[in-house]
Write an enzyme that holds these catalytic residues in place. Structure first.
Site, short mmCIF file in Angstrom:
data_model
loop_
_atom_site.label_atom_id
_atom_site.label_comp_id
_atom_site.label_asym_id
_atom_site.label_seq_id
_atom_site.Cartn_x
_atom_site.Cartn_y
_atom_site.Cartn_z
N ARG A 265 0.83 -1.20 0.00
CA ARG A 265 0.00 0.00 0.00
C ARG A 265 0.87 1.26 0.00
O ARG A 265 1.93 1.29 0.66
CB ARG A 265 -0.89 0.04 1.24
CG ARG A 265 -2.13 -0.82 1.12
CD ARG A 265 -3.11 -0.27 0.07
NE ARG A 265 -4.31 -1.10 -0.04
CZ ARG A 265 -4.48 -2.07 -0.93
NH1 ARG A 265 -3.53 -2.37 -1.81
NH2 ARG A 265 -5.61 -2.75 -0.98
N HIS B 76 -1.08 0.52 -9.89
CA HIS B 76 -1.83 -0.37 -8.99
C HIS B 76 -2.45 -1.55 -9.77
O HIS B 76 -3.67 -1.76 -9.76
CB HIS B 76 -2.92 0.42 -8.23
CG HIS B 76 -3.38 -0.27 -6.98
ND1 HIS B 76 -3.71 0.39 -5.82
CD2 HIS B 76 -3.55 -1.59 -6.68
CE1 HIS B 76 -4.07 -0.47 -4.89
NE2 HIS B 76 -3.98 -1.69 -5.39
P1 NDP Z 1 -2.07 -11.21 4.76
O1 NDP Z 1 -2.94 -10.69 5.85
O2 NDP Z 1 -2.14 -12.64 4.42
O3 NDP Z 1 -0.54 -10.85 5.09
C1 NDP Z 1 -0.15 -9.64 5.63
C2 NDP Z 1 1.20 -9.84 6.26
O4 NDP Z 1 1.67 -8.57 6.75
C3 NDP Z 1 1.17 -10.80 7.46
O5 NDP Z 1 2.29 -11.63 7.40
C4 NDP Z 1 1.27 -9.86 8.66
O6 NDP Z 1 1.90 -10.44 9.80
C5 NDP Z 1 2.16 -8.76 8.08
N1 NDP Z 1 2.05 -7.53 8.83
C6 NDP Z 1 0.94 -6.83 9.17
N2 NDP Z 1 1.26 -5.75 9.88
C7 NDP Z 1 2.61 -5.76 10.02
C8 NDP Z 1 3.53 -4.93 10.69
N3 NDP Z 1 3.13 -3.85 11.37
N4 NDP Z 1 4.85 -5.26 10.65
C9 NDP Z 1 5.25 -6.37 9.98
N5 NDP Z 1 4.41 -7.21 9.31
C10 NDP Z 1 3.11 -6.90 9.35
O7 NDP Z 1 -2.38 -10.31 3.49
P2 NDP Z 1 -2.09 -10.63 1.94
O8 NDP Z 1 -0.76 -11.25 1.83
O9 NDP Z 1 -3.24 -11.33 1.33
O10 NDP Z 1 -2.10 -9.14 1.33
C11 NDP Z 1 -1.15 -8.19 1.77
C12 NDP Z 1 -1.45 -6.80 1.23
O11 NDP Z 1 -1.11 -6.72 -0.15
C13 NDP Z 1 -2.93 -6.38 1.25
O12 NDP Z 1 -3.31 -5.93 2.54
C14 NDP Z 1 -2.95 -5.26 0.23
O13 NDP Z 1 -2.67 -4.03 0.88
C15 NDP Z 1 -1.80 -5.61 -0.71
N6 NDP Z 1 -2.28 -5.98 -2.05
C16 NDP Z 1 -1.91 -5.22 -3.13
C17 NDP Z 1 -2.30 -5.56 -4.39
C18 NDP Z 1 -1.85 -4.78 -5.58
O14 NDP Z 1 -2.37 -5.00 -6.69
N7 NDP Z 1 -0.88 -3.91 -5.44
C19 NDP Z 1 -3.17 -6.72 -4.64
C20 NDP Z 1 -3.49 -7.46 -3.46
C21 NDP Z 1 -3.07 -7.09 -2.21
P3 NDP Z 1 1.27 -11.73 10.56
O15 NDP Z 1 1.55 -12.89 9.67
O16 NDP Z 1 2.04 -11.78 11.82
O17 NDP Z 1 -0.19 -11.46 10.74
C1 OXD Z 2 -6.14 -5.54 -3.29
C2 OXD Z 2 -5.61 -4.62 -4.29
O1 OXD Z 2 -6.09 -5.24 -2.09
O2 OXD Z 2 -5.85 -4.86 -5.51
O3 OXD Z 2 -6.62 -6.64 -3.68
O4 OXD Z 2 -4.93 -3.66 -3.94
#
Ligand code: NDP
Ligand code: OXD
Length: 308
Positions: A223, A271
């Site tokens: 993000r 994005h």
């Molecule tokens: P998940 O919830 O599966 O994974 C998120 C990870 O981030 C977890 O491992 C979590 O830790 C970690 N995390 C959260 N907060 C922190 C922190 N403060 N410090 C360190 N690690 C942290 O989500 P996804 O993998 O499914 O998706 C991740 C993100 O990718 C989405 O939230 C979205 O913002 C972004 N995204 C972007 C897209 C794009 O097209 N650019 C498309 C899809 C998603 P823990 O394992 O300990 O909970």
């Molecule tokens: C998502 C994205 O969160 O596309 O899936 O950013």
């Protein structure tokens, strides 16, 4: 005729609408009304969902849920985020492509080609380079496996310091060690108060100093709220970063005035790292509703206390 019970709200593309119509028919509506029990949304207008007295579940039309949680009046019903092989596969493609592009200096070769210059450059091999994945969850781990298969050394950092078999794993308190051994930093964290502005000059200064890439690389497909864009532009201009791939921004579309557009070594995408297929999205929502009907629990429910 059945009353519509599934609202599509916010930014919903024509293709998404068509896929939901195809699967749900007359259950779908765009109009808030009392018969609605489910809402599938991306960035709905704040306050809209609070107007639905019978709402039972909110489905995010994406993996992230920051577009929902910013609504101060969001009803207290389960939020289900999108987790699907279609989306995961697309993110893996993006991250592997970008890591290899920086490793193999593709942007430099593009420039040579434009000038019709035959210029060979030194390039390390993947096994000499460590990719550190910040946010080692669903997407991060899938990217990690694919990067390992290509030959990169991979480490991951998550919030809870959960061990992930086959990887060196760090928690937030191990951030300095994690960064110090990282040549390519991939951010896949959600936007939460704790991840706000984390990708800044101090973090960049903590990345591996003697990187075989000349200087480290930053890839952000998580993000935009996690990045300090002036610090990143400055690090690219001063050579503290040898490259950066940014798919997400604080303001989207990225304003024309942003210094990132023409910062040296910057790769900007709008994005699109993982744009889910509308059919996969509709299928996923249908699958979750089937689970509810069968008395099973919903999957991938957001923990509002941590914000993802
Ligand atoms: P998940 O919830 O599966 O994974 C998120 C990870 O981030 C977890 O491992 C979590 O830790 C970690 N995390 C959260 N907060 C922190 C922190 N403060 N410090 C360190 N690690 C942290 O989500 P996804 O993998 O499914 O998706 C991740 C993100 O990718 C989405 O939230 C979205 O913002 C972004 N995204 C972007 C897209 C794009 O097209 N650019 C498309 C899809 C998603 P823990 O394992 O300990 O909970
Ligand atoms: C998502 C994205 O969160 O596309 O899936 O950013």
């Amino acid at each position: 005729m059945t009353s519509p019970d599934l609202l599509l709200a916010g930014q919903v593309s024509q293709a998404e609408r068509a896929a939901f119509m195809e699967r749900f028919g007359e259950r779908i509506t765009d109009e808030p009304q009392d018969s609605i029990r489910y809402a599938a949304c991306w960035g709905p207008e704040p306050g809209l969902l609070a107007k639905l007295p019978g709402l039972e579940v909110i489905f995010s039309l994406g993996a992230g849920v920051d577009h929902l949680l910013r609504d101060p009046n969001l009803p207290d019903v389960p939020i289900v985020r999108f987790v699907d092989p279609d989306l995961t596969g697309r993110m893996v493609e993006y991250v592997v492509l970008q890591c290899l592009m920086h490793l193999r200096r593709q942007r430099d070769y593009d420039e040579s080609q434009q000038g019709k210059r035959w210029e060979q450059r030194a390039m390390p091999t993947a096994s000499e380079v460590t990719v550190g994945i910040l946010g080692f969850g669903t997407l991060g781990q899938a990217c990690g496996k694919a990067l390992q298969a290509v030959g990169f050394a991979v480490r991951g950092l998550n919030r809870s310091k959960r061990d992930v078999a086959g990887f060196e794993t760090f928690g937030s308190e191990g951030m300095a060690d994690f960064l110090g051994g990282t040549d390519i930093l991939v951010n896949l964290m959600p936007a939460t108060p704790h991840t706000e502005g984390l990708l800044n000059g101090d973090l960049i200064d903590g990345l591996r100093g003697d990187s075989p890439l000349g200087a480290p690389v930053l890839i952000n497909a998580g993000r935009g709220a996690s990045q300090n864009e002036d610090d990143i532009a400055h690090a690219l201009k001063t050579g503290r970063l040898s490259g950066a791939t940014l798919d997400v921004f604080r303001t989207e579309p990225l304003p024309e005035t942003s210094p990132l557009w023409d910062a040296p070594g910057a790769v900007i995408t709008p994005h699109v790292a993982a744009v889910t297929s509308p059919e996969a999205m509709a299928r996923y929502v249908a699958g979750q509703l089937e689970r509810l009907k069968a008395g099973l629990i919903l999957e991938n429910v957001v923990d509002r206390t941590v914000g993802y």
